[in-house]
Design a protein around this motif. Structure first.
Motif, PDB file in Angstrom:
ATOM      1  N   LYS A 460       0.861  -1.183   0.000  1.00 56.54           N
ATOM      2  CA  LYS A 460       0.000   0.000   0.000  1.00 56.54           C
ATOM      3  C   LYS A 460       0.901   1.238   0.000  1.00 56.54           C
ATOM      4  O   LYS A 460       1.937   1.246   0.665  1.00 56.54           O
ATOM      5  CB  LYS A 460      -0.900   0.001   1.239  1.00 56.54           C
ATOM      6  N   ARG A 461       0.484   2.256  -0.728  1.00 61.12           N
ATOM      7  CA  ARG A 461       1.236   3.515  -0.756  1.00 61.12           C
ATOM      8  C   ARG A 461       0.386   4.640  -0.174  1.00 61.12           C
ATOM      9  O   ARG A 461      -0.804   4.754  -0.495  1.00 61.12           O
ATOM     10  CB  ARG A 461       1.653   3.866  -2.189  1.00 61.12           C
ATOM     11  N   LEU A 462       1.016   5.439   0.666  1.00 61.74           N
ATOM     12  CA  LEU A 462       0.351   6.609   1.257  1.00 61.74           C
ATOM     13  C   LEU A 462       1.129   7.847   0.831  1.00 61.74           C
ATOM     14  O   LEU A 462       2.303   7.979   1.149  1.00 61.74           O
ATOM     15  CB  LEU A 462       0.333   6.498   2.783  1.00 61.74           C
ATOM     16  N   ALA A 463       0.478   8.734   0.100  1.00 63.97           N
ATOM     17  CA  ALA A 463       1.173   9.910  -0.427  1.00 63.97           C
ATOM     18  C   ALA A 463       0.475  11.213  -0.061  1.00 63.97           C
ATOM     19  O   ALA A 463       0.859  12.267  -0.564  1.00 63.97           O
ATOM     20  CB  ALA A 463       1.295   9.804  -1.948  1.00 63.97           C
ATOM     21  N   LYS A 464      -0.557  11.155   0.793  1.00 64.32           N
ATOM     22  CA  LYS A 464      -1.224  12.386   1.217  1.00 64.32           C
ATOM     23  C   LYS A 464      -0.608  12.862   2.523  1.00 64.32           C
ATOM     24  O   LYS A 464      -0.733  12.212   3.554  1.00 64.32           O
ATOM     25  CB  LYS A 464      -2.728  12.158   1.404  1.00 64.32           C
ATOM     26  N   SER A 465       0.064  13.992   2.468  1.00 67.41           N
ATOM     27  CA  SER A 465       0.750  14.531   3.640  1.00 67.41           C
ATOM     28  C   SER A 465      -0.185  15.424   4.440  1.00 67.41           C
ATOM     29  O   SER A 465      -0.754  16.379   3.904  1.00 67.41           O
ATOM     30  CB  SER A 465       1.994  15.325   3.221  1.00 67.41           C
TER      31      SER A 465
END
Length: 623
Positions: A460-465
């Motif tokens: 899973k990728r998380l890219a919302k800062s």
């Protein structure tokens, strides 16, 4: 509570996207599934981070016990049917009752705990003492090891001379004025690498480094003729006198260059330009910029320059291989005595502890940690630790070193190869945030593990800062989404793109304005390379223009090191009169000589064997 299926999972989470949030809820999900708290290991790199993980778990559980809506939200987050606040309260009570049995901590603390459970198998005393790597005590141990080598060597003809000869080879081509300091630095820098790769055939061997051969080592044409030919050809082309002198000085220096030569000015100026144009030189035509003038090298001239460049490169490569071979001989002698001294005294660094549990430890036969009993070459941990660690959660995985991973690798692989569904592995990190390469952190482990077990690990990728405003996120995307193909290796770009995806800001501007810029001082057409003060000048100019104090604002200047921080502060105090500037870097207070002496007094009082601290006190007015 209904058991739930937990897949193995890897999360690549960008800065501010919620790594701790994900790990804490994974932990709660395990507890909600009925897993005993002491069957879960949640490990990270610092006690502070471990404390934050524990606090987050407790905080989220407390929130879920407060109101049915909060319980529903937490249930959704962990992916289970809605639980009631009373059920979360039972989970929280169970966690608190088992505090003394929890495995939420650092990788180092886990390693030391295992080490103390297997002293005899690992050949160390039951009672061990830990010391900080690179600290005063570790330095004293290093001195004791070197002294022991000389004492033992005194009984063997030529043994001390052999040690110095190995050091001379390891430092070949460098002028050494303080042998003791340089010997200590070399050992400190490369001892870990020796431990991980103790095979002499891998140190300084061209075949091991370049299995397919190295073109620069095979180019061995006559440099003397090439130097004379280059000057003649350039003179015939009508090259300007200044340009001709540049190339003539380079040709002479490269022709006479040896393994003990200094890196003279003609090489400093011209060699980088020629190396950058190496592919063009090989093709037979290159354009070189010198002193704001273009010089075209065609045919024989290009071949002559390439011969001189190849000579310099070849000498450097051969010298590096010789030094590497000498480093191995030195480290091999040192490690033999170090193992004897450390094991006898039971005084270890955390790195020593990791090494003792790695496959490279020859004393234990490379025994690996395991949860399978009765296996040869395995250290069965369930009985000794009085725990069954079925579920592993690793934080900041990008900073895991090869040695740390070697300790855990067999345990993790047993889990990943177990298809019972009763065990799980979870790791979270961000290769873009790898900051511990200086201490052996290997961000490539993240991708290597996925390459090997990607078929059983969900990603899973998380890219919302949630931390950065839209202006900063937009700049980051502009800079890193399109890396320059003409300035970076294709392999490096491919590796970066594997884990990169455009970021998104979770913050809303709400009417606020902002700007993000990437600024560099002018280079004057490439002839002038900006230095640190040129960058400080830009910062000072911005602060003077913005006038943050007049606007009721504060301003932060981030730098790479404490030394850079002190330099920036000194510059800004001079260039920005009236602006109070403070340095908040670590240990800045010890720049004061009085504070430094008082710290030595405290260190000596706590550790009377700390002779460095005592000598410092003796040199002060206090004695």
């Amino acid at each position: 509570m209904t058991p739930i299926s937990l897949p193995h999972e890897a999360i690549s989470a960008s800065a501010g996207s919620g790594k701790t949030f994900q790990l804490a809820h994974r932990y709660i999900r395990l507890l909600a599934a009925g897993v005993e708290p002491d069957h879960v290991a949640a490990l990270t790199f610092s006690r502070k981070a471990a404390g934050e993980i524990f606090d987050s778990i407790v905080d989220y559980l407390c929130e879920a016990t407060d109101h049915p809506d909060a319980a529903r939200i937490t249930s959704d987050r962990i992916g289970v049917a809605p639980l009631q606040p009373e059920e979360f309260l039972l989970i929280l009570k169970k966690l608190v009752r088992e505090l003394h049995r929890l495995h939420i901590g650092t990788l180092d603390s886990f390693t030391v705990g295992v080490l103390r459970s297997f002293p005899f198998e690992l050949g160390i005393p039951p009672a061990i003492t830990l010391m900080e790597s690179g600290g005063a005590e570790a330095s004293l141990v290093q001195e004791r090891v070197l002294a022991s080598i000389y004492r033992r060597g005194a009984q063997i003809p030529d043994a001390p001379d052999a040690l110095l000869e190995a050091f001379a080879q390891a430092s070949f081509g460098h002028s050494e004025k303080r042998i003791e300091d340089n010997l200590s630095s070399l050992i400190s820098a490369y001892h870990t690498y020796y431990r991980l790769l103790p095979d002499s055939r891998s140190w300084g061997s061209a075949g091991a480094i370049w299995p397919g051969g190295n073109q620069w080592l095979t180019m061995d044409e006559e440099a003397s003729n090439a130097a004379d030919r280059l000057v003649t050809l350039l003179r015939e082309q009508g090259a300007a006198e200044k340009v001709l002198r540049r190339f003539a000085d380079f040709a002479t220096t490269a022709r006479d260059y040896t393994a003990r030569s200094a890196w003279a000015d003609p090489l400093k100026y011209l060699f980088p330009r020629l190396l950058e144009a190496a592919d063009d030189l090989k093709s037979g035509s290159a354009c070189i910029m010198t002193d704001k003038a273009r010089t075209v090298l065609d045919g024989e001239a290009a071949a002559a320059v390439l011969t001189l460049v190849a000579r310099v490169i070849r000498i450097h490569l051969l010298r590096a291989m010789q030094r590497t071979g000498g480093a191995y001989q030195l480290l091999d002698r040192y490690n033999t005595e170090y193992e004897h001294v450390v094991r006898t005294a039971g005084t270890l660094t955390f790195e020593d502890a990791q090494f003792l549990l790695s496959s490279a430890n020859r004393s234990s036969g490379g025994a690996r940690l395991s949860r399978q009993s009765g296996q040869e070459g395995r250290l069965y941990i369930d009985y000794r630790l009085d725990a069954r660690l079925d579920h592993w959660l690793l934080d900041e995985f990008q900073d895991t070193s090869d040695l740390q991973w070697d300790v855990l690798a067999n345990l993790v692989e047993e889990i990943l190869q177990d298809d019972s569904g009763q065990r799980s592995f979870f790791f979270v990190g961000d290769v873009k945030q790898a900051i511990y390469g200086w201490r052996g952190g290997n961000p490539q482990l993240f991708g290597m593990l996925l390459d090997k077990y990607g078929d059983v690990i969900e990603t899973k990728r998380l890219a919302k800062s949630q931390r950065s405003c839209p202006a900063i996120v937009s700049m980051v995307n502009d800079v890193f989404s399109q890396l320059p193909l003409d300035r970076l290796p294709v392999e490096a770009i491919a590796q970066w793109q594997r884990f990169w995806e455009p970021h998104e800001s979770g913050q809303r501007p709400a009417g606020k304005t902002g700007v993000a810029m990437l600024m560099e001082p002018p280079c004057d057409g490439g002839e002038y390379k900006p230095g640190p003060e040129d960058r400080y000048r830009i910062v000072a100019g911005l602060l003077n223009d913005i006038r943050p104090l007049d606007r009721g604002l504060s301003a932060a200047v981030l730098v790479r090191s404490n030394r850079d921080g002190r330099s920036v502060v000194d510059y800004l105090r001079s260039a920005c009169p009236g602006l109070p500037v403070v340095h908040e870097g670590r240990a800045a207070i010890v720049d004061n000589p009085v504070v430094s002496v008082m710290l030595s007094v405290v260190k000596y009082a706590a550790h009377p064997g700390d002779m460095y601290a005592w000598r410092h006190v003796q040199m002060s007015p206090l004695v």
